[in-house]
Design a protein around this motif. Sequence first.
Motif, PDB file in Angstrom:
ATOM      1  N   ALA A   1     105.636 -42.694   0.380  1.00 34.88           N
ATOM      2  CA  ALA A   1     104.429 -42.071   0.845  1.00 34.88           C
ATOM      3  C   ALA A   1     104.618 -40.478   0.614  1.00 34.88           C
ATOM      4  CB  ALA A   1     103.865 -42.300   2.122  1.00 34.88           C
ATOM      5  N   TYR A   2     105.408 -39.927   0.885  1.00 37.89           N
ATOM      6  CA  TYR A   2     105.687 -38.549   0.943  1.00 37.89           C
ATOM      7  C   TYR A   2     105.938 -37.974  -0.840  1.00 37.89           C
ATOM      8  CZ  TYR A   2     109.202 -34.716   0.101  1.00 37.89           C
ATOM      9  OH  TYR A   2     109.795 -33.622  -0.298  1.00 37.89           O
ATOM     10  N   ALA A   3     106.565 -38.983  -1.574  1.00 36.95           N
ATOM     11  CA  ALA A   3     106.549 -38.638  -2.936  1.00 36.95           C
ATOM     12  C   ALA A   3     105.111 -38.929  -3.760  1.00 36.95           C
ATOM     13  CB  ALA A   3     107.639 -39.597  -3.681  1.00 36.95           C
ATOM     14  N   GLY A   4     104.623 -40.141  -3.431  1.00 38.83           N
ATOM     15  CA  GLY A   4     103.207 -40.098  -3.979  1.00 38.83           C
ATOM     16  C   GLY A   4     102.332 -39.159  -3.515  1.00 38.83           C
ATOM     17  N   GLY A   5     102.490 -38.682  -2.351  1.00 43.10           N
ATOM     18  CA  GLY A   5     101.212 -37.367  -1.934  1.00 43.10           C
ATOM     19  C   GLY A   5     101.738 -36.261  -2.677  1.00 43.10           C
ATOM     20  N   VAL A   6     103.107 -35.848  -2.822  1.00 38.98           N
ATOM     21  CA  VAL A   6     103.187 -34.513  -3.601  1.00 38.98           C
ATOM     22  C   VAL A   6     102.710 -34.915  -5.222  1.00 38.98           C
ATOM     23  CG1 VAL A   6     105.019 -33.382  -4.477  1.00 38.98           C
ATOM     24  CG2 VAL A   6     105.147 -34.117  -2.049  1.00 38.98           C
ATOM     25  N   VAL A   7     103.195 -35.826  -5.800  1.00 36.01           N
ATOM     26  CA  VAL A   7     102.588 -36.035  -7.154  1.00 36.01           C
ATOM     27  C   VAL A   7     101.127 -36.220  -7.207  1.00 36.01           C
ATOM     28  CG1 VAL A   7     102.714 -37.425  -9.172  1.00 36.01           C
ATOM     29  CG2 VAL A   7     104.886 -37.330  -7.885  1.00 36.01           C
ATOM     30  N   ALA A   8     100.489 -36.621  -6.189  1.00 34.71           N
ATOM     31  CA  ALA A   8      98.944 -36.606  -6.349  1.00 34.71           C
ATOM     32  C   ALA A   8      98.569 -35.289  -5.999  1.00 34.71           C
ATOM     33  CB  ALA A   8      98.400 -37.597  -5.248  1.00 34.71           C
ATOM     34  N   GLN A   9      99.098 -34.512  -5.232  1.00 30.90           N
ATOM     35  CA  GLN A   9      98.834 -33.139  -4.651  1.00 30.90           C
ATOM     36  C   GLN A   9      98.641 -32.001  -6.046  1.00 30.90           C
ATOM     37  OE1 GLN A   9     100.766 -30.365  -1.974  1.00 30.90           O
ATOM     38  NE2 GLN A   9      99.295 -30.915  -0.622  1.00 30.90           N
ATOM     39  N   LYS A  10      99.607 -32.276  -6.644  1.00 30.60           N
ATOM     40  CA  LYS A  10     100.066 -31.446  -7.780  1.00 30.60           C
ATOM     41  C   LYS A  10      98.764 -31.107  -8.821  1.00 30.60           C
ATOM     42  CE  LYS A  10     102.168 -28.526 -10.842  1.00 30.60           C
ATOM     43  NZ  LYS A  10     102.562 -27.359 -10.531  1.00 30.60           N
ATOM     44  N   PRO A  11      97.918 -32.307  -9.450  1.00 32.77           N
ATOM     45  CA  PRO A  11      96.735 -31.916  -9.946  1.00 32.77           C
ATOM     46  C   PRO A  11      95.628 -31.286  -9.415  1.00 32.77           C
ATOM     47  CG  PRO A  11      97.616 -34.132 -10.409  1.00 32.77           C
ATOM     48  CD  PRO A  11      98.514 -33.537  -9.142  1.00 32.77           C
ATOM     49  N   ALA A  12      95.468 -31.484  -8.057  1.00 30.22           N
ATOM     50  CA  ALA A  12      94.379 -30.899  -7.190  1.00 30.22           C
ATOM     51  C   ALA A  12      94.605 -29.431  -7.127  1.00 30.22           C
ATOM     52  CB  ALA A  12      94.366 -31.544  -6.062  1.00 30.22           C
ATOM     53  N   LEU A  13      95.642 -29.066  -7.326  1.00 28.72           N
ATOM     54  CA  LEU A  13      96.232 -27.610  -7.055  1.00 28.72           C
ATOM     55  C   LEU A  13      95.449 -26.682  -8.363  1.00 28.72           C
ATOM     56  CD1 LEU A  13      99.574 -27.720  -5.185  1.00 28.72           C
ATOM     57  CD2 LEU A  13      97.505 -26.832  -4.505  1.00 28.72           C
ATOM     58  N   GLY A  14      95.194 -27.498  -9.356  1.00 27.05           N
ATOM     59  CA  GLY A  14      95.011 -26.926 -10.445  1.00 27.05           C
ATOM     60  C   GLY A  14      93.349 -26.543 -10.723  1.00 27.05           C
ATOM     61  N   ALA A  15      92.688 -27.114  -9.594  1.00 26.00           N
ATOM     62  CA  ALA A  15      91.206 -27.058  -9.597  1.00 26.00           C
ATOM     63  C   ALA A  15      90.850 -26.448  -8.360  1.00 26.00           C
ATOM     64  CB  ALA A  15      90.547 -28.395  -9.425  1.00 26.00           C
ATOM     65  N   ALA A  16      91.835 -26.391  -7.089  1.00 20.38           N
ATOM     66  CA  ALA A  16      91.429 -25.765  -5.963  1.00 20.38           C
ATOM     67  C   ALA A  16      92.610 -24.975  -5.519  1.00 20.38           C
ATOM     68  CB  ALA A  16      90.958 -27.106  -5.010  1.00 20.38           C
ATOM     69  N   SER A  17      92.289 -23.967  -4.259  1.00 22.43           N
ATOM     70  CA  SER A  17      93.149 -23.285  -3.754  1.00 22.43           C
ATOM     71  C   SER A  17      94.198 -24.090  -2.817  1.00 22.43           C
ATOM     72  CB  SER A  17      92.577 -22.184  -3.016  1.00 22.43           C
ATOM     73  OG  SER A  17      92.003 -22.540  -1.816  1.00 22.43           O
ATOM     74  N   PRO A  18      95.463 -23.445  -2.932  1.00 20.16           N
ATOM     75  CA  PRO A  18      96.451 -23.893  -1.878  1.00 20.16           C
ATOM     76  C   PRO A  18      95.728 -24.338  -0.572  1.00 20.16           C
ATOM     77  CG  PRO A  18      97.467 -22.501  -2.985  1.00 20.16           C
ATOM     78  CD  PRO A  18      96.092 -22.329  -3.421  1.00 20.16           C
ATOM     79  N   LEU A  19      94.956 -23.271  -0.094  1.00 16.59           N
ATOM     80  CA  LEU A  19      94.277 -23.494   1.453  1.00 16.59           C
ATOM     81  C   LEU A  19      93.366 -24.630   1.257  1.00 16.59           C
ATOM     82  CD1 LEU A  19      94.089 -22.343   4.300  1.00 16.59           C
ATOM     83  CD2 LEU A  19      92.586 -20.781   3.376  1.00 16.59           C
ATOM     84  N   GLN A  20      92.443 -24.725   0.301  1.00 14.62           N
ATOM     85  CA  GLN A  20      91.620 -25.758   0.306  1.00 14.62           C
ATOM     86  C   GLN A  20      92.360 -27.269   0.278  1.00 14.62           C
ATOM     87  OE1 GLN A  20      89.336 -24.458  -3.120  1.00 14.62           O
ATOM     88  NE2 GLN A  20      87.756 -24.092  -1.980  1.00 14.62           N
ATOM     89  N   VAL A  21      93.291 -27.320  -0.695  1.00 22.21           N
ATOM     90  CA  VAL A  21      93.918 -28.670  -0.737  1.00 22.21           C
ATOM     91  C   VAL A  21      94.656 -28.923   0.574  1.00 22.21           C
ATOM     92  CG1 VAL A  21      95.817 -29.773  -1.891  1.00 22.21           C
ATOM     93  CG2 VAL A  21      94.378 -28.375  -3.189  1.00 22.21           C
ATOM     94  N   THR A  22      95.399 -28.097   1.258  1.00 22.52           N
ATOM     95  CA  THR A  22      95.970 -28.445   2.340  1.00 22.52           C
ATOM     96  C   THR A  22      94.970 -28.801   3.684  1.00 22.52           C
ATOM     97  OG1 THR A  22      97.699 -26.874   2.095  1.00 22.52           O
ATOM     98  CG2 THR A  22      97.638 -27.374   4.274  1.00 22.52           C
TER      99      THR A  22
END
Length: 316
Positions: A167-188
């Motif tokens: 789950a940790y690995a899948g979450g990190v890989v899924a989060q990476k593309p989201a950071l291209g569209a939103a700020s780190p604070l928004q994603v977190t």
Amino acid sequence: MSTVPARRTELLAAGAAAVTVVLWASAFVSIRSAGEAYSPGALALGRLLSGALALAVICLIRREGLPPRGAWRGIAISGVLWFGFYMVALNWGEQQVDAGTAALVVNIGPVLIALLGARLLGDAMPPRLLAGMAVSFAGAVTVGLSMSGEGGASVLGVVLCLLAAVAYAGGVVAQKPALGAASPLQVTTFGCLVGAVACLPFAGQLVQEAAGAPASATLNMIYLGIFPTALAFTTWAYALARTTASRMGATTYAVPALVVLMSWLALGEVPGPLTLAGGALCLAGVAVSRSRALAVPRTTPAPETPVVPDAPDPAR
């Protein structure tokens, strides 16, 4: 030239990653205390609610709006997998197995991140990254073996830690593309909210256990929400937006070494020589994985001197 800004960005990302690693290492000490009074699901929900509240206040102060539509898929997946499922599975797994076994199993996460990152995100796998991960994994194995011996390892506990790593690995890989569209604070922030919503079935346990829990356990749960979750996940997202998922995953191999040091200072657990050697290997592997290959200077051949024909002799 752009060399100075690029170097500054790299240093800021490295600093953010360092903050994340230190705070995540401190979480293991706090989880040990809070876990004596709270069940796995209740502890995860209380941690996420504390983190979401702190992040929401920061978002209001900074006037951060909703993430763009293109970021929601990655936020939702990482929220369910990493903020929700991972925390519950890890809390539960650590109640079933000794600390050494948990460390061994969970530390396959960075390896899975590298494999998934290369497959799904096109992350490069330079030799130094692979070598550093191998050294760090050997260190994690050494730390795990040195800490094993007290308590048993149930099949359920091993499976739970394995699921947490996936789950940790899948979450990190899924989060990476989201950071291209939103700020780190928004994603977190919204990832934490999604994880809290996923853990709402444990709300009844949280209310019941909070009524009888000692203040120290509740304070540790709140600490887990504000610092290792709200702050550390934000600094993680900031660093991840500026590097590859594989390199960030390798950085987390420093966590076991710091846990050994913090347990020594905070809990009086004196590490043995094997544990210290494993911690040193973890840190050495991280240093190798984050280093850059020295550029080999290219020797440019001197331009050939054009052959100028002799001037005609006027005496001839």
